[in-house]
Motif scaffolding. Structure first.
Motif, PDB file in Angstrom:
ATOM      1  N   ARG A 188       0.831  -1.202   0.000  1.00 39.76           N
ATOM      2  CA  ARG A 188       0.000   0.000   0.000  1.00 39.76           C
ATOM      3  C   ARG A 188       0.870   1.259   0.000  1.00 39.76           C
ATOM      4  NH1 ARG A 188      -4.093   1.539   2.620  1.00 39.76           N
ATOM      5  NH2 ARG A 188      -3.191   3.477   3.366  1.00 39.76           N
ATOM      6  N   SER A 189       0.367   2.234  -0.747  1.00 39.72           N
ATOM      7  CA  SER A 189       0.991   3.544  -0.783  1.00 39.72           C
ATOM      8  C   SER A 189       0.220   4.422   0.204  1.00 39.72           C
ATOM      9  CB  SER A 189       0.883   4.081  -2.209  1.00 39.72           C
ATOM     10  OG  SER A 189       0.453   5.413  -2.211  1.00 39.72           O
ATOM     11  N   PRO A 190       0.882   5.441   0.762  1.00 38.54           N
ATOM     12  CA  PRO A 190       0.165   6.320   1.701  1.00 38.54           C
ATOM     13  C   PRO A 190      -1.033   7.015   1.050  1.00 38.54           C
ATOM     14  CG  PRO A 190       2.535   6.847   1.605  1.00 38.54           C
ATOM     15  CD  PRO A 190       2.275   5.815   0.558  1.00 38.54           C
ATOM     16  N   ARG A 191      -1.091   7.039  -0.323  1.00 38.59           N
ATOM     17  CA  ARG A 191      -2.199   7.706  -1.022  1.00 38.59           C
ATOM     18  C   ARG A 191      -3.463   6.850  -1.043  1.00 38.59           C
ATOM     19  NH1 ARG A 191      -0.819   7.189  -6.127  1.00 38.59           N
ATOM     20  NH2 ARG A 191       1.229   6.286  -5.814  1.00 38.59           N
ATOM     21  N   PHE A 192      -3.361   5.545  -0.755  1.00 40.32           N
ATOM     22  CA  PHE A 192      -4.517   4.642  -0.892  1.00 40.32           C
ATOM     23  C   PHE A 192      -5.533   4.889   0.211  1.00 40.32           C
ATOM     24  CE2 PHE A 192      -2.115   0.872  -3.091  1.00 40.32           C
ATOM     25  CZ  PHE A 192      -1.831   1.705  -4.154  1.00 40.32           C
ATOM     26  N   ALA A 193      -6.785   4.479  -0.050  1.00 40.89           N
ATOM     27  CA  ALA A 193      -7.820   4.487   0.989  1.00 40.89           C
ATOM     28  C   ALA A 193      -7.377   3.544   2.117  1.00 40.89           C
ATOM     29  CB  ALA A 193      -9.142   4.033   0.395  1.00 40.89           C
ATOM     30  N   PRO A 194      -7.797   3.816   3.358  1.00 44.21           N
ATOM     31  CA  PRO A 194      -7.359   2.979   4.479  1.00 44.21           C
ATOM     32  C   PRO A 194      -7.639   1.499   4.237  1.00 44.21           C
ATOM     33  CG  PRO A 194      -8.606   4.896   5.259  1.00 44.21           C
ATOM     34  CD  PRO A 194      -8.681   4.908   3.760  1.00 44.21           C
ATOM     35  N   GLY A 195      -6.640   0.653   4.520  1.00 45.59           N
ATOM     36  CA  GLY A 195      -6.829  -0.796   4.436  1.00 45.59           C
ATOM     37  C   GLY A 195      -6.621  -1.409   3.065  1.00 45.59           C
ATOM     38  N   VAL A 196      -6.556  -0.586   2.007  1.00 42.30           N
ATOM     39  CA  VAL A 196      -6.441  -1.135   0.643  1.00 42.30           C
ATOM     40  C   VAL A 196      -4.978  -1.482   0.323  1.00 42.30           C
ATOM     41  CG1 VAL A 196      -6.665  -0.604  -1.830  1.00 42.30           C
ATOM     42  CG2 VAL A 196      -8.464   0.101  -0.221  1.00 42.30           C
ATOM     43  N   TYR A 197      -4.787  -2.698  -0.225  1.00 39.48           N
ATOM     44  CA  TYR A 197      -3.466  -3.135  -0.714  1.00 39.48           C
ATOM     45  C   TYR A 197      -3.589  -3.454  -2.191  1.00 39.48           C
ATOM     46  CZ  TYR A 197      -1.518  -3.560   4.002  1.00 39.48           C
ATOM     47  OH  TYR A 197      -1.045  -3.300   5.255  1.00 39.48           O
ATOM     48  N   SER A 198      -2.511  -3.209  -2.959  1.00 38.54           N
ATOM     49  CA  SER A 198      -2.582  -3.397  -4.408  1.00 38.54           C
ATOM     50  C   SER A 198      -1.294  -4.023  -4.937  1.00 38.54           C
ATOM     51  CB  SER A 198      -2.839  -2.037  -5.067  1.00 38.54           C
ATOM     52  OG  SER A 198      -3.013  -2.190  -6.456  1.00 38.54           O
TER      53      SER A 198
ATOM     54  N   ALA B  40      -8.567  -5.469   1.722  1.00 41.29           N
ATOM     55  CA  ALA B  40      -9.388  -4.682   0.787  1.00 41.29           C
ATOM     56  C   ALA B  40      -8.570  -4.452  -0.477  1.00 41.29           C
ATOM     57  CB  ALA B  40      -9.782  -3.358   1.431  1.00 41.29           C
ATOM     58  N   LEU B  41      -9.221  -4.574  -1.638  1.00 36.27           N
ATOM     59  CA  LEU B  41      -8.515  -4.521  -2.925  1.00 36.27           C
ATOM     60  C   LEU B  41      -8.856  -3.230  -3.676  1.00 36.27           C
ATOM     61  CD1 LEU B  41      -8.978  -8.256  -4.020  1.00 36.27           C
ATOM     62  CD2 LEU B  41      -6.961  -7.188  -2.967  1.00 36.27           C
TER      63      LEU B  41
ATOM     64  N   LEU C  96      -5.669  -8.173 -12.373  1.00 35.07           N
ATOM     65  CA  LEU C  96      -4.529  -9.097 -12.250  1.00 35.07           C
ATOM     66  C   LEU C  96      -4.707 -10.003 -11.032  1.00 35.07           C
ATOM     67  CD1 LEU C  96      -1.565  -6.658 -13.041  1.00 35.07           C
ATOM     68  CD2 LEU C  96      -2.496  -8.428 -14.563  1.00 35.07           C
ATOM     69  N   ILE C  97      -5.201  -9.428  -9.938  1.00 30.92           N
ATOM     70  CA  ILE C  97      -5.422 -10.217  -8.718  1.00 30.92           C
ATOM     71  C   ILE C  97      -6.529 -11.249  -8.961  1.00 30.92           C
ATOM     72  CG2 ILE C  97      -6.206 -10.083  -6.320  1.00 30.92           C
ATOM     73  CD1 ILE C  97      -4.910  -7.210  -6.279  1.00 30.92           C
TER      74      ILE C  97
END
Ligand SMILES: NC(=O)C1=CN([C@@H]2O[C@H](COP(=O)(O)OP(=O)(O)OC[C@H]3O[C@@H](n4cnc5c(N)ncnc54)[C@H](O)[C@@H]3O)[C@@H](O)[C@H]2O)C=CC1
Ligand SMILES: [Mg+2]
Ligand SMILES: [Zn+2]
Length: 276
Positions: A159-169, A247-248, A258-259
């Motif tokens: 996760r980047s600090p720009r993502f919504a809380p809890g989201v990993y990509s 969270a995706l 891709l996931i």
């Protein structure tokens, strides 16, 4: 690909048609949507930087009004491109994604970067041209790779600090001059999370108008190393078990595709469809 939206060069001297109004990744919207009768818009005193013919939507000509600042229009409001992406109309989003890229490019190429003279739109192709020194610019596109790294039933997501809380990509990054996309994949994975991968396999691509990326999507098997975060870009990265994912990212993104493609192949489910 659906035929409701087709890009085309249109002559701004022609009358009538529809128009979208853009400023800094936002579009004007009212109760009838984001397409306005063009002649009606022309009677408003809008701070117009440029007008561009974009193409056809449902067979009707569509133009772009690129504004200098997001002016107030009675009965209308401004809505960001990401919001349009999350709504159902994929064809409208494709039109607006194209419009935002053309509008941003035109507004950032009003003057020649070589000699400083005013640039002109070139007839017959989508290009900005400097009549004084001959420099020519085409719409800006940035090739970027995006990769899902896996280790059996585990997915490496970050996760980047720009993502919504809890989201990993999945991991992503821009291609640098002189490197192949495959070299970029290996470099970005090494830089962002410190691990080595086997040769990446190309899967699919997606145009991504935030702000002008062409996403080239890959899958790669983990080859070695422990996770070491690149602190400026990556807040956290982990191996997630296939049955315990966080969270995706948005359904419309190639990251999500891709996931889900990996999950479907691993679990024997029907394959997802990549949003256009
Ligand atoms: N459609 C999708 O599923 C996804 C799309 N993306 C997109 O991928 C692109 C790249 O991802 P990031 O991780 O942000 O890139 P990145 O890992 O290369 O790092 C971003 C940094 O690169 C630099 N940069 C900005 N524009 C550049 C350019 N045109 N060429 C070279 N360097 C540049 C800036 O310093 C920026 O902070 C972005 O446009 C992002 O929106 C990212 C994840 C998912
Ligand atoms: Mg990155
Ligand atoms: Zn010039």
């Amino acid at each position: 690909m659906s035929l409701r939206w087709q890009a085309a060069l249109l002559d701004p001297l022609m009358a009538g048609g529809w128009a979208v109004v853009h400023c800094r990744q936002q579009f004007l919207l009212d109760g009838n949507g984001a397409l306005f009768p063009r002649d009606w818009l022309k009677r408003l005193d809008l701070p117009l930087l440029s007008e561009q013919g974009l193409g056809h939507f449902d067979g009707e000509p569509v133009f772009l009004f690129e504004l200098d600042f997001p002016a107030d229009v009675p009965g209308a409001r401004w809505q960001g491109l990401r919001q349009f992406m999350q709504e159902d109309d994929r064809d409208l989003f494709r039109l607006l994604g194209y419009a935002t890229q053309i509008g941003t490019w035109v507004s950032q190429h009003r003057f020649c970067g070589s000699c400083g003279s005013p640039m002109q739109a070139r007839a017959g192709e989508r290009a900005m041209y400097c009549p004084a020194c001959g420099v020519q610019h085409y719409p800006r596109l940035s090739p970027s790779m995006i990769v899902l790294v896996t280790r059996g039933d585990e997915l490496l997501l970050a996760r980047s600090p720009r993502f919504a809380p809890g989201v990993y990509s999945t991991l992503a990054g821009y291609v640098e001059p002189g490197e192949s996309v495959e070299q970029c994949v290996a470099r970005e994975v090494r830089e962002e999370v410190g691990v080595a991968i086997h040769a990446p396999q190309y899967i699919a691509s997606q145009g991504w108008p935030f702000p002008h990326s062409l996403m080239l999507g890959f899958h790669a098997e983990y080859a070695g190393g422990d996770i070491v975060l690149q602190p400026e870009e990556i807040e956290d990265a982990r191996w997630f078990a296939i049955d315990n994912l966080p969270a995706l990212p948005a359904r419309q993104s190639i990251a999500r595709y891709l996931i889900e493609l990996y999950l479907s192949r691993r679990l024997g489910h029907p394959e997802p469809v990549l949003p256009g």
